[in-house]
Scaffold this motif. Structure first.
Motif, mmCIF file in Angstrom:
data_model
loop_
_atom_site.group_PDB
_atom_site.id
_atom_site.type_symbol
_atom_site.label_atom_id
_atom_site.label_comp_id
_atom_site.label_asym_id
_atom_site.label_seq_id
_atom_site.Cartn_x
_atom_site.Cartn_y
_atom_site.Cartn_z
ATOM 1 N N THR A 30 -32.357 -10.880 -29.467
ATOM 2 C CA THR A 30 -32.547 -11.261 -28.235
ATOM 3 C C THR A 30 -32.366 -10.155 -26.972
ATOM 4 O O THR A 30 -32.788 -10.092 -26.082
ATOM 5 C CB THR A 30 -31.626 -12.562 -27.927
ATOM 6 N N PRO A 83 -35.877 -18.139 -33.347
ATOM 7 C CA PRO A 83 -36.701 -19.003 -32.438
ATOM 8 C C PRO A 83 -35.959 -19.611 -31.398
ATOM 9 O O PRO A 83 -36.181 -19.671 -30.084
ATOM 10 C CB PRO A 83 -37.431 -19.587 -33.066
ATOM 11 N N GLU A 84 -34.740 -20.001 -31.721
ATOM 12 C CA GLU A 84 -34.016 -21.131 -30.840
ATOM 13 C C GLU A 84 -33.355 -20.171 -29.775
ATOM 14 O O GLU A 84 -33.340 -20.510 -28.598
ATOM 15 C CB GLU A 84 -32.631 -21.779 -31.526
ATOM 16 N N THR A 85 -32.686 -19.071 -29.952
ATOM 17 C CA THR A 85 -32.287 -18.022 -28.885
ATOM 18 C C THR A 85 -33.548 -17.500 -28.068
ATOM 19 O O THR A 85 -33.179 -17.146 -27.052
ATOM 20 C CB THR A 85 -31.455 -16.926 -29.568
ATOM 21 N N GLN A 87 -36.004 -19.179 -27.059
ATOM 22 C CA GLN A 87 -36.584 -20.156 -25.958
ATOM 23 C C GLN A 87 -36.415 -20.050 -24.687
ATOM 24 O O GLN A 87 -37.351 -19.894 -23.810
ATOM 25 C CB GLN A 87 -36.184 -21.614 -26.340
ATOM 26 N N PRO A 88 -35.415 -19.398 -24.103
ATOM 27 C CA PRO A 88 -35.223 -19.131 -22.592
ATOM 28 C C PRO A 88 -36.144 -17.908 -22.384
ATOM 29 O O PRO A 88 -36.334 -17.838 -21.094
ATOM 30 C CB PRO A 88 -33.692 -18.838 -22.424
ATOM 31 N N TRP A 90 -39.154 -17.212 -23.405
ATOM 32 C CA TRP A 90 -40.375 -17.038 -23.963
ATOM 33 C C TRP A 90 -41.347 -17.009 -22.715
ATOM 34 O O TRP A 90 -41.077 -17.863 -21.619
ATOM 35 C CB TRP A 90 -40.834 -18.332 -24.707
ATOM 36 N N ASP A 109 -40.001 -22.355 -38.628
ATOM 37 C CA ASP A 109 -39.439 -23.411 -37.858
ATOM 38 C C ASP A 109 -40.755 -24.027 -36.858
ATOM 39 O O ASP A 109 -41.573 -23.744 -36.362
ATOM 40 C CB ASP A 109 -38.522 -22.923 -36.875
ATOM 41 N N LEU A 111 -40.030 -25.359 -34.232
ATOM 42 C CA LEU A 111 -39.941 -25.146 -32.841
ATOM 43 C C LEU A 111 -40.936 -24.232 -32.486
ATOM 44 O O LEU A 111 -41.047 -24.066 -31.265
ATOM 45 C CB LEU A 111 -38.354 -24.567 -32.706
ATOM 46 N N LEU A 112 -41.452 -23.414 -33.413
ATOM 47 C CA LEU A 112 -42.169 -22.210 -33.020
ATOM 48 C C LEU A 112 -43.690 -22.862 -32.725
ATOM 49 O O LEU A 112 -44.492 -21.935 -31.898
ATOM 50 C CB LEU A 112 -42.570 -21.343 -34.091
ATOM 51 N N GLY A 115 -44.806 -26.495 -27.278
ATOM 52 C CA GLY A 115 -45.162 -25.912 -25.759
ATOM 53 C C GLY A 115 -46.648 -25.161 -25.915
ATOM 54 O O GLY A 115 -46.771 -24.313 -25.294
ATOM 55 N N ARG A 117 -48.284 -23.736 -28.310
ATOM 56 C CA ARG A 117 -48.513 -22.653 -29.260
ATOM 57 C C ARG A 117 -49.173 -23.046 -30.499
ATOM 58 O O ARG A 117 -49.051 -24.173 -30.924
ATOM 59 C CB ARG A 117 -47.351 -22.119 -29.558
#
Length: 562
Positions: A30, A83-85, A87-88, A90, A109, A111-112, A115, A117
């Protein structure tokens, strides 16, 4: 699996098509993303970029600029590991719909996919595509003479992985090594991945070596829940067939015990590893792209790329190997014993896993007493052309490691003789059996003595049961439950001692008593009635086959024990 190269090609295409801004970001950390975005804010002269502020504030300025600019842009986030870290950080959607984001990752994940995607899975080459790539790569270097009859074997060994094929082609060109020689070096136990994929052969910009990328992801996964299980789980998967093994292996007691012993977790964390935690470890490794966990794949649900497996094995400490191999042996044993002999697909999968385990562990498989798996696997090759060389090799290894007269060696030689018979080579079969007669006789001599002593002890047990039954009938009565139970035990002892007629008469009395006391539908009554029926059937069968002889062997009696 070539995802970085595909992303690079897409970025070059975007520049060719006139996209005004292309930003390439190494997203494995990150901090690197934040630093790159901060630099980009200054490059595009975003509003407030000239103000003194930290990297994170500058990165947010760049993201705001992306959302509002009228210029076309493309941001490539290469190799996202968390992916979680991310997110802010992206990139947002462009208000003018002129912005695009392309991300590459080994993760899966959910999570990907949020939004707006869309996820696109990038697989390896097909065998045909891999062959075309290798031919074109060598042709461009005027090195087609390196192609030979082992080209397909090379492609299979490298799993059709674009990254591996690129390194392999460069190595072959630089060292003037043919496909056959490369396969030999790859399979040689002394070779390491760094020897085969040196940095100077990285001619197509892949950057990191396979092992380095693997260890980076594995280090992160080891710290995630379930903590401390990623490394031991991946080491276990690395000694099995890359093409896949059953999920049920991870529910076995052997695997649970192995993960418990080799887990590295906080001092106050739980030590015991239940099957659901082993399953969670698989899903963790799947999310990090270190293996593939797909229930729809059936008996090959858990797969690991051949080069990933190779990298894991190369980085496994010597003192960890016995535990890994023992867990694989015991886990496969549990799965094999639970598999129906008619389930040919499952047996074939287990056999390939045993072959892989044998191939990558060598003599260690014998040292942890896992050689029984090799005999099981060999017996599924009865009608195969591979059976004879398999048993010849197994017998030679058994003689070398266990000794010529070891009981397991004699079993292997017996299977070898049987394979000779099936191959229509009776002379060779009889030669093997004849050579083993003296050794078998010496081995059976102590067993005969032990059997004689066991029979004497059995006679003593019958006498004791007869006395006990007589006392209970006199004191408690003929139909007391304790007396009836003793009568049933004596019937079983009679049967095991060869007194089949006496055993049947006594058990008939016991079943009659259970019917009166418990009822005909009671579980005890039903089970003993079935036992009585099986004894009667077996006694009739032996009577016809032996013309009246009714003596049962202890082995036959043992099979009838409830």
């Amino acid at each position: 699996m070539g995802k970085t190269q595909l992303a690079a090609a897409y970025a070059h295409q975007a520049l060719t098509e006139g996209v005004e801004l292309v930003v390439w970001v190494d997203a494995s950390e990150t901090e690197q993303v934040v630093g790159c975005f901060a630099d980009a804010a200054r490059c595009v002269e975003a509003p407030q970029a000239e103000l003194p502020q930290g990297p994170e504030d500058l990165a947010r300025v760049f993201l705001d600029w992306l959302a509002t600019t009228s210029r076309s842009w493309l941001v490539v986030l290469d190799d996202i590991t968390d992916p979680e870290t991310m997110q802010p950080w992206w990139p947002p959607q462009s208000v003018n719909s002129r912005g695009r984001v392309l991300a590459t990752t080994r993760r899966h994940d959910a999570l990907l996919s949020g939004g707006g995607r869309a996820m696109v899975n990038i697989d390896t080459y097909s065998a045909e595509e891999a062959g075309i790539y290798l031919y074109e790569r060598l042709s461009s270097a005027r090195a087609t003479h390196l192609l030979d009859d082992q080209t397909e074997a090379l492609i299979k060994s490298l799993g059709c992985l674009p990254l591996a094929l690129s390194h392999a082609a460069a190595y072959m060109i630089n060292e003037d090594v043919s496909c056959a020689e490369y396969v030999n070096r790859f399979n040689h136990s002394a070779a390491t991945l760094d020897d085969l994929f040196p940095r100077q052969s990285d001619t197509e910009g892949y950057g990191r070596q396979v092992a380095t990328a693997l260890l980076l992801s594995l280090g992160v996964a080891q710290a995630c829940e379930p903590v401390g299980l990623a490394i031991p789980a991946l080491r276990l998967a690395a000694v099995l067939d890359p093409a896949g093994h059953p999920h049920s292996l991870w529910a076995s007691d052997a695997v649970s015990n192995y993960l418990c012993r080799h887990r590295t977790s906080p001092a106050d964390g739980p030590a015991k590893v239940a099957p659901d935690q082993a399953r969670a470890a698989l899903r963790l490794l799947h999310r990090y792209g270190l293996l593939t966990d797909t229930a729809q794949a059936g008996s090959r649900a858990v797969r690991l790329h051949a080069l990933t497996a190779r990298a894991v094995r190369e980085h496994t400490p010597d003192d960890a190997w016995p535990g890994v191999v023992k867990a694989a042996v015991d886990g496969l044993t549990e799965v094999w014993e639970a598999t129906s002999p008619f389930d040919r697909e499952r047996l074939a999968v287990l056999r390939t896993n045993i072959d892989t385990l044998d191939g990558c562990t060598g003599d260690l498989l014998w040292e942890v007493e896992g050689h029984h798996l090799l005999r099981w696997a060999g017996r599924t090759l009865t009608l195969s052309s591979a059976a004879l060389p398999y048993w010849q090799r197994l017998t030679a290894n058994s003689e070398r490691l266990l000794g010529r007269t070891h009981p397991k060696t004699l079993l292997a030689r017996r299977d070898l003789a049987w394979t000779y018979f099936l191959a229509d080579r009776p002379k060779d079969a009889f030669a093997v059996l004849q050579a083993d007669f003296p050794h078998q006789d010496r081995r059976l001599a102590p067993e005969r003595l032990a059997t004689s002593q066991s029979r004497r002890r059995h006679v003593d047990a019958i006498v004791l049961l007869e006395d006990t039954l007589a006392v209970r009938e006199r004191v408690l009565g003929l139909d007391d439950p304790v007396t009836v139970e003793c009568r049933g035990n004596l019937a079983i002892a009679y049967w095991e001692g060869g007194k089949t007629a006496e055993a049947i008469l006594l058990l008939e009395r016991a079943v009659s008593s259970w019917q009166r006391m418990l009822g005909a539908e009671h579980a005890r009554t039903v089970s003993m009635a079935k036992l009585l029926q099986s004894w009667q059937t077996k006694r009739k069968r032996r009577w016809w086959s032996s013309k009246g002889s009714s003596r049962a062997t202890p082995q036959e009696a043992g099979a009838c024990r409830p």
